[in-house]
Each structure stands twice: as structure tokens, then as C-alpha cells.
Design an enzyme around this catalytic site. Structure first.
Site, PDB file in Angstrom:
ATOM      1  N   GLU A 201       0.796  -1.219   0.000  1.00  0.00           N
ATOM      2  CA  GLU A 201       0.000   0.000   0.000  1.00  0.00           C
ATOM      3  C   GLU A 201       0.832   1.275   0.000  1.00  0.00           C
ATOM      4  O   GLU A 201       0.342   2.330  -0.402  1.00  0.00           O
ATOM      5  CB  GLU A 201      -0.928   0.006   1.217  1.00  0.00           C
ATOM      6  CG  GLU A 201      -1.919  -1.152   1.198  1.00  0.00           C
ATOM      7  CD  GLU A 201      -2.539  -1.382   2.563  1.00  0.00           C
ATOM      8  OE1 GLU A 201      -2.179  -0.641   3.495  1.00  0.00           O
ATOM      9  OE2 GLU A 201      -3.376  -2.281   2.693  1.00  0.00           O
TER      10      GLU A 201
ATOM     11  N   LYS B 121       6.531   8.371   4.272  1.00  0.00           N
ATOM     12  CA  LYS B 121       5.699   7.225   3.894  1.00  0.00           C
ATOM     13  C   LYS B 121       4.675   7.696   2.879  1.00  0.00           C
ATOM     14  O   LYS B 121       3.837   8.543   3.185  1.00  0.00           O
ATOM     15  CB  LYS B 121       4.996   6.635   5.119  1.00  0.00           C
ATOM     16  CG  LYS B 121       4.192   5.376   4.806  1.00  0.00           C
ATOM     17  CD  LYS B 121       3.658   4.736   6.080  1.00  0.00           C
ATOM     18  CE  LYS B 121       2.917   3.442   5.787  1.00  0.00           C
ATOM     19  NZ  LYS B 121       2.436   2.785   7.031  1.00  0.00           N
TER      20      LYS B 121
ATOM     21  N   VAL C 265      13.730   6.372  12.125  1.00  0.00           N
ATOM     22  CA  VAL C 265      14.261   5.566  13.221  1.00  0.00           C
ATOM     23  C   VAL C 265      15.345   4.652  12.667  1.00  0.00           C
ATOM     24  O   VAL C 265      15.063   3.698  11.928  1.00  0.00           O
ATOM     25  CB  VAL C 265      13.149   4.732  13.887  1.00  0.00           C
ATOM     26  CG1 VAL C 265      13.725   3.906  15.044  1.00  0.00           C
ATOM     27  CG2 VAL C 265      12.029   5.635  14.387  1.00  0.00           C
TER      28      VAL C 265
ATOM     29  N   ASP D 169      -3.092  -4.103  14.451  1.00  0.00           N
ATOM     30  CA  ASP D 169      -2.329  -4.979  13.555  1.00  0.00           C
ATOM     31  C   ASP D 169      -0.922  -5.183  14.096  1.00  0.00           C
ATOM     32  O   ASP D 169       0.039  -5.271  13.340  1.00  0.00           O
ATOM     33  CB  ASP D 169      -2.282  -4.366  12.149  1.00  0.00           C
ATOM     34  CG  ASP D 169      -1.793  -5.356  11.098  1.00  0.00           C
ATOM     35  OD1 ASP D 169      -2.006  -6.569  11.269  1.00  0.00           O
ATOM     36  OD2 ASP D 169      -1.186  -4.917  10.105  1.00  0.00           O
TER      37      ASP D 169
ATOM     38  N   ASN E 258       6.006  -4.911  12.713  1.00  0.00           N
ATOM     39  CA  ASN E 258       5.871  -3.455  12.772  1.00  0.00           C
ATOM     40  C   ASN E 258       6.320  -2.909  14.129  1.00  0.00           C
ATOM     41  O   ASN E 258       5.838  -1.887  14.594  1.00  0.00           O
ATOM     42  CB  ASN E 258       4.453  -2.992  12.429  1.00  0.00           C
ATOM     43  CG  ASN E 258       3.377  -3.761  13.153  1.00  0.00           C
ATOM     44  OD1 ASN E 258       3.558  -4.144  14.301  1.00  0.00           O
ATOM     45  ND2 ASN E 258       2.252  -3.982  12.490  1.00  0.00           N
TER      46      ASN E 258
ATOM     47  N   ASP F 130       3.528   1.796  11.622  1.00  0.00           N
ATOM     48  CA  ASP F 130       2.355   1.363  10.845  1.00  0.00           C
ATOM     49  C   ASP F 130       1.082   1.468  11.678  1.00  0.00           C
ATOM     50  O   ASP F 130       0.528   0.474  12.127  1.00  0.00           O
ATOM     51  CB  ASP F 130       2.536  -0.070  10.332  1.00  0.00           C
ATOM     52  CG  ASP F 130       3.637  -0.179   9.300  1.00  0.00           C
ATOM     53  OD1 ASP F 130       3.971   0.855   8.692  1.00  0.00           O
ATOM     54  OD2 ASP F 130       4.168  -1.284   9.106  1.00  0.00           O
TER      55      ASP F 130
END
Length: 219
Positions: A9, A30, A110, A153, A158, A170
Site C-alpha cells: 500500500e 511514507k 528511526v 495490527d 511493525n 504502521d
């Protein structure tokens, strides 16, 4: 300065922001893909309890038209930025949110130098060597719960391990446990996902006890 991570995505790019003549700072950008380059598949279950102000956009997203998929990408970018801000204010260790623009979320990078911190899933530690990481992950779950949310999630994929410091990433699907009818299910799944990974690495604990403690923090 290059691509840090690619996904179904979105892609994460490494960029440098600086005023000419001064030292710059590395940031992660992102970028959610638009309708022509992505098969956007975020589950509608995450959306329960949320509202989209523009009814035309909401209908387009529901019908999964090309325009709707483009709106969805921007919607998830905005959702992720808002989630990062909420998490940061709640004391959750997340990348510092910088700004959101259309389908791009700009945040703290990070890592070390130009190398991103590895995912927790890449760790080679076992048993009690993982105790510190486990305690931090439980702390992350607790911080979310005290704020009334579940990650939705959460998994070792993540969670970043920055020299022993665990950072969660995420977040576009963050779930309001009270507003979402499946909120407790998402919270339980978060606990099971991370608990299963730690158990496979030889760290004994009781996931049911962890979940019960989190539920007690919600109310």
C-alpha cells in the site's frame, strides 16, 4: 535519498530536510500509492466507529472506484498521521510525526545513519534475552489501552528494535476500542500476535493475563 521499505500500500523513502547552508535532518516519508499503482485492501472492519465527512468520498471508497481508491490512500495517510499524533501524546514510542500532505506522511526516521532500525522479527535473541523487549511491548499495549485504543495490527514486523529500544510503526488502522464493535477482538489479536512470537522464541508468559490487565485499563 533512497527507499527504506516497500509494501503493498505504501513505500517509505528516506529524505533529508535542511535549510541551505545548515546541517540537515533525515526523515522518513511514507507515501501511500494512488489508484493506478496500488490494490488498496485495508479492511472495512478498522473503519467501524469512524466517519468520513464528505459523503461523496465515502460512497466512492465503499464502491471501490478509481476515485474512491485515490481518496482511500489520502484517508489512510491522514489517519496514520492523526494516530501518530495521538500515540505520541499518549507516551507510546512511535516515530515523531512531522506533517501530512495528501498521500504522504512525514515522520522521524528511526535508524542509524541511513540504515533503518531492524524489525523485532529479525532479532536472534531467545528466552530471557528478550525480556526487556517483551516488557517494552507490553508497555506499548498498556499505553494504547490507557488512551482507549488498540494498534489493530501489532506484530514483530511493525515493531522496530533500535539498539534495544522498541518503537511501534504502521498505525493507520488504530482502533478506538469503545467505538469499534470489534475493538476488544483487535486488542486480543494484538496480544496473541506478539505473545505467540515471544513464546516461539522461548520466553514464557501468560497472554490471557496480559489481555485481562489491558481490558482493566480501558474502563
Amino acid at each position: 535519498m533512497g527507499v527504506v521499505k516497500t509494501g503493498k500500500e505504501a513505500d517509505v523513502h528516506l529524505i533529508e530536510r535542511a535549510v541551505p547552508g545548515t546541517p540537515g535532518v533525515l526523515l522518513a516519508a511514507k507515501r501511500y500509492r494512488n489508484a493506478h499503482h496500488s490494490d488498496f485492501h485495508r479492511s472495512g472492519a478498522y473503519e467501524e466507529g469512524r466517519t468520513m465527512r464528505n459523503t461523496r468520498d465515502a460512497r466512492a471508497v465503499q464502491r471501490k472506484t478509481a476515485y474512491g481508491r485515490s481518496v482511500a490512500a489520502g484517508h489512510w495517510a491522514a489517519s496514520e498521521f492523526e494516530a501518530l499524533c495521538r500515540a505520541w501524546r499518549a507516551g507510546v514510542p512511535v516515530p515523531y510525526p512531522v506533517q501530512v500532505s495528501d498521500t504522504e506522511v512525514l515522520m522521524e526516521f528511526v535508524g542509524e545513519g541511513r540504515t533503518a532500525a531492524p524489525r523485532l522479527a529479525q532479532s536472534r535473541r531467545h528466552g530471557e534475552e528478550l525480556r526487556g523487549a517483551f516488557d517494552q511491548v507490553v508497555g506499548i499495549l498498556e499505553a494504547f489501552a490507557r488512551a482507549g485504543f488498540a494498534h489493530g495490527d501489532l506484530s514483530p514486523y511493525n515493531l522496530l528494535d533500535q539498539d534495544g529500544r522498541i518503537v511501534v510503526i504502521d498505525l493507520p488502522q488504530i482502533v478506538d476500542v469503545a467505538a469499534n464493535p470489534q475493538g476488544l477482538d483487535f486488542l486480543y489479536r494484538d496480544v496473541v500476535n506478539v505473545s505467540t512470537w515471544f513464546a516461539r522464541r522461548g520466553l514464557e508468559h501468560d497472554p490471557e493475563e496480559v489481555f485481562a490487565d489491558l481490558v482493566a485499563m480501558l474502563w
